[in-house]
Design a protein around this motif. Structure first.
Motif, PDB file in Angstrom:
ATOM      1  N   SER A   2       0.837  -1.189   0.000  1.00 38.72           N
ATOM      2  CA  SER A   2       0.000   0.000   0.000  1.00 38.72           C
ATOM      3  C   SER A   2       0.874   1.241   0.000  1.00 38.72           C
ATOM      4  O   SER A   2       2.060   1.204   0.299  1.00 38.72           O
ATOM      5  N   GLY A   3       0.273   2.352  -0.333  1.00 38.92           N
ATOM      6  CA  GLY A   3       0.999   3.608  -0.407  1.00 38.92           C
ATOM      7  C   GLY A   3       0.089   4.675  -0.932  1.00 38.92           C
ATOM      8  O   GLY A   3      -1.122   4.631  -0.696  1.00 38.92           O
ATOM      9  N   GLY A   4       0.629   5.632  -1.655  1.00 41.30           N
ATOM     10  CA  GLY A   4      -0.189   6.704  -2.193  1.00 41.30           C
ATOM     11  C   GLY A   4       0.678   7.645  -2.994  1.00 41.30           C
ATOM     12  O   GLY A   4       1.753   7.263  -3.477  1.00 41.30           O
ATOM     13  N   THR A   5       0.226   8.895  -3.090  1.00 42.48           N
ATOM     14  CA  THR A   5       0.900   9.878  -3.922  1.00 42.48           C
ATOM     15  C   THR A   5       1.030  11.195  -3.164  1.00 42.48           C
ATOM     16  O   THR A   5       0.069  11.646  -2.544  1.00 42.48           O
ATOM     17  N   ILE A   6       2.226  11.773  -3.209  1.00 40.93           N
ATOM     18  CA  ILE A   6       2.385  13.147  -2.738  1.00 40.93           C
ATOM     19  C   ILE A   6       2.711  14.021  -3.952  1.00 40.93           C
ATOM     20  O   ILE A   6       2.946  13.490  -5.050  1.00 40.93           O
ATOM     21  N   ALA A  12       3.492  14.439  -9.458  1.00 38.12           N
ATOM     22  CA  ALA A  12       3.015  13.370  -8.569  1.00 38.12           C
ATOM     23  C   ALA A  12       4.165  12.421  -8.258  1.00 38.12           C
ATOM     24  O   ALA A  12       4.884  11.986  -9.155  1.00 38.12           O
ATOM     25  N   PRO A  14       5.024   8.859  -6.100  1.00 37.95           N
ATOM     26  CA  PRO A  14       4.440   7.763  -5.312  1.00 37.95           C
ATOM     27  C   PRO A  14       5.216   7.512  -4.017  1.00 37.95           C
ATOM     28  O   PRO A  14       6.413   7.789  -3.947  1.00 37.95           O
ATOM     29  N   THR A  17       3.630   3.107   2.228  1.00 39.13           N
ATOM     30  CA  THR A  17       3.106   3.407   3.559  1.00 39.13           C
ATOM     31  C   THR A  17       4.244   3.492   4.572  1.00 39.13           C
ATOM     32  O   THR A  17       5.081   2.597   4.641  1.00 39.13           O
ATOM     33  N   CYS A  70       4.904  10.472   4.749  1.00 38.26           N
ATOM     34  CA  CYS A  70       3.989  10.804   3.647  1.00 38.26           C
ATOM     35  C   CYS A  70       2.544  10.446   3.997  1.00 38.26           C
ATOM     36  O   CYS A  70       2.289   9.407   4.611  1.00 38.26           O
ATOM     37  N   ARG A  71       1.629  11.339   3.645  1.00 41.44           N
ATOM     38  CA  ARG A  71       0.200  11.026   3.682  1.00 41.44           C
ATOM     39  C   ARG A  71      -0.325  11.337   2.282  1.00 41.44           C
ATOM     40  O   ARG A  71       0.162  12.242   1.622  1.00 41.44           O
ATOM     41  N   ASP A  72      -1.344  10.605   1.885  1.00 41.07           N
ATOM     42  CA  ASP A  72      -1.833  10.737   0.521  1.00 41.07           C
ATOM     43  C   ASP A  72      -2.244  12.177   0.232  1.00 41.07           C
ATOM     44  O   ASP A  72      -2.941  12.805   1.032  1.00 41.07           O
ATOM     45  N   GLY A  73      -1.768  12.700  -0.900  1.00 46.79           N
ATOM     46  CA  GLY A  73      -2.174  14.016  -1.358  1.00 46.79           C
ATOM     47  C   GLY A  73      -1.393  15.182  -0.778  1.00 46.79           C
ATOM     48  O   GLY A  73      -1.682  16.341  -1.081  1.00 46.79           O
TER      49      GLY A  73
END
Ligand code: FES
Lengths: 86, 434
Positions: A2-6, A12, A14, A17, A70-73
């Motif tokens: 899992s993870g997200g994007t900053i 963008a 990636p 988590t 990092c947190r998403d966004g």
């Protein structure tokens, strides 16, 4: 995994988590974090929050890229640009 | 009755060991760390799903299992900003508040010394410790061509870890001549020898060049690459890389941490004396017990001592002899525009402009050395050595004056958010668990 994007400016980036902002930027090939308010070059040096050389603007506030998780966004900018925004 | 917590700063070996002893003695304990998880530097844990590369993982796993079975409160992504003269501590970050702890235990670990060189502020130049933390969290070696340079056993350890993760460093540049002291080396404790032998076997098998008696004198950027100049005193050569990791030794990390007359304060582990992991675990446990004892009897806790700590002290002294070098003398021959203070870009020229023997006050107020946000962590030692006739000689612990409160710069918004402690839940409980 899992993870997200900053966002580094408009780019963008990636992240995984639990990863720090500095680590996500570094793995994306961003090793120069722009300039601080007095014109010093920002980049990772100590990696553990002692040198303050990795300060960037995160959501409009100055913070260590090596310590911030990092947190998403999350919006990240060079410190000099981020502060003039507020 | 309200029973205030004992505040422990730093969730590495020493901090967690002290917390377990205090919790077992029935004390409420709050342990804070700026990282997202416990482990400190030595036992930095991999991100979820990444492979761990840690040595001595069993030691940590035993300790953390013991700690998690006890009623200890953990606050991660939380910064300790210091304690005022009345004993009020300020926390910011995930747990944002002021509190009056019953006692304070500082276990903030070690920091790295890096001798200034031309180009050491370039992006892509980091401490070896920064690269090692990254390697431990990602379970992967830093990418590209990496040079490790400076002095100390960490260079060999990091080089071997990178090699095992399939990206050996292009060179290890060591100012000392550690292989020239076989007899002193043999008197190191067996655990040290075994660890070193393992690292050396890995490095030799991968044919990683280890250049001893060699200094990394300067770094310059050519496009995206970093060109380092190496010198062994007679000849010099250049080496091209994408990343340069510098390390000139370990120091205790106690800058910015003042004592407080209103509070029992104990420093344990590397932040009291940089003796490494075995000693940190021992000192954490013994210190936790000493604090419990002191609180029970209303006395002042004394710093722990034991045969094991004596042994580690002797081992560290031996290592220092094995790695002895005269690299710090190079401070006197650095180009005058070499940056000494990374925070404010103050150079050797700026330092010399203060005259032959500047006082601390002049260094700070006129020279602005130690006035930047790192509070002299990275320049203090070098300012002291550069203005000394004997740059190799030991320098005082706080060459730019005593530490001040706060321990690190604080955002005004955080100060406002940190309401005085009422025993109520913290305003930002995220990242905190019981
Ligand atoms: S790299 Fe030193 S504080 Fe982040």
């Amino acid at each position: 995994m899992s993870g997200g994007t900053i966002f580094w400016g408009s780019r963008a980036v990636p992240f995984l988590t639990g990863e720090s902002v500095a680590s996500a930027l570094g793995r994306a090939g961003v090793r120069s974090f722009g300039l601080g308010p007095t014109g010093t070059a920002r980049a990772v040096f100590c990696g553990i929050g002692q040198c303050q050389n990795c300060l960037v603007s995160i959501e409009g506030r100055s913070a260590e890229a090596c310590l911030t998780i990092c947190r998403d966004g999350l919006h990240v900018l060079p410190e000099a640009e981020g502060l003039s925004d507020v | 009755m309200f029973n205030p917590e004992i505040l422990i700063v730093g969730a590495g070996l020493a901090g967690v060991a002290a917390a377990t002893e205090l919790a077992r003695a029935g004390h409420p304990v709050l342990i804070v760390d700026r990282a997202a998880r416990a482990g400190g530097a030595i036992h930095r844990q991999p991100l979820p799903g990444q492979a761990g590369v840690a040595t001595a993982a069993a030691r940590w796993n035993r300790l953390i299992a013991e700690a998690e079975a006890l009623p200890i409160r953990w606050a991660f992504e939380t910064r300790f900003n210091g304690v005022d003269h009345q004993g009020t501590a300020l926390l910011t970050g995930a747990e944002n508040r002021m509190l009056r702890p019953k006692a304070l235990i500082l276990t903030t670990g070690a920091r790295e010394a890096v001798r200034p060189r031309p180009g050491w502020t370039l992006p892509g130049v980091t401490t070896a410790g920064a690269a090692q933390i990254q390697l431990k969290t990602m379970g992967a070696a830093p990418q590209g061509r990496v040079v490790l340079a400076g002095s100390g056993p960490l260079l060999i350890a990091l080089g071997a870890q990178m090699t095992r993760l399939k990206n050996p460093p292009v060179a290890i540049v060591e100012a000392g001549r550690p292989f020239a002291h076989p007899l002193t080396s043999l008197r190191l404790p067996l655990g040290y020898l075994r660890e070193a032998a393992g690292y050396m076997a890995t490095l030799l098998a991968a044919r990683v060049p280890i250049l001893t008696g060699t200094r990394l004198a300067a770094i310059r950027a050519e496009g995206e690459t970093l060109v380092s100049t190496l010198t062994d005193g007679n000849t010099s050569r250049e080496i091209v890389a994408d990343m340069v990791c510098l390390h000139d030794g370990i120091r205790r990390n106690d800058i910015g941490l003042t004592d407080c007359p209103a509070l029992s304060v104990l420093r344990l582990g590397d932040c009291a004396e940089a003796l490494g992991a075995r000693a940190a675990l021992e000192a954490g446990r013994a210190g936790g017990r000493a604090m419990a004892q002191a609180l029970a009897t209303g006395t002042t806790p004394t710093a722990p001592n034991s045969p094991l700590l004596d042994r580690e002290r002797a081992a560290q002294a031996r290592l220092a002899r094995i790695y002895a070098h005269d690299d710090f003398a190079a401070l006197h021959s650095l180009p005058s525009d070499t940056v000494i203070c990374r925070c404010e870009g103050r150079t050797l020229d700026d330092l010399r402009a203060l005259g032959p023997a500047p006082r601390t006050r002049e260094l700070r107020l006129l020279g602005r050395f130690g006035m930047g946000p790192c509070q002299g962590r990275f320049c203090g030692e070098w300012v002291a050595r550069a203005i000394s006739d004997t740059p190799q000689a030991p320098v005082p612990a706080h060459p730019l004056g005593e530490p001040r409160w706060p321990a690190a710069p604080i955002a005004v918004a955080d100060l406002h958010a940190a309401a005085p402690d009422t025993g109520a839940a913290p305003p930002h409980p995220h990242g905190v668990h019981e």
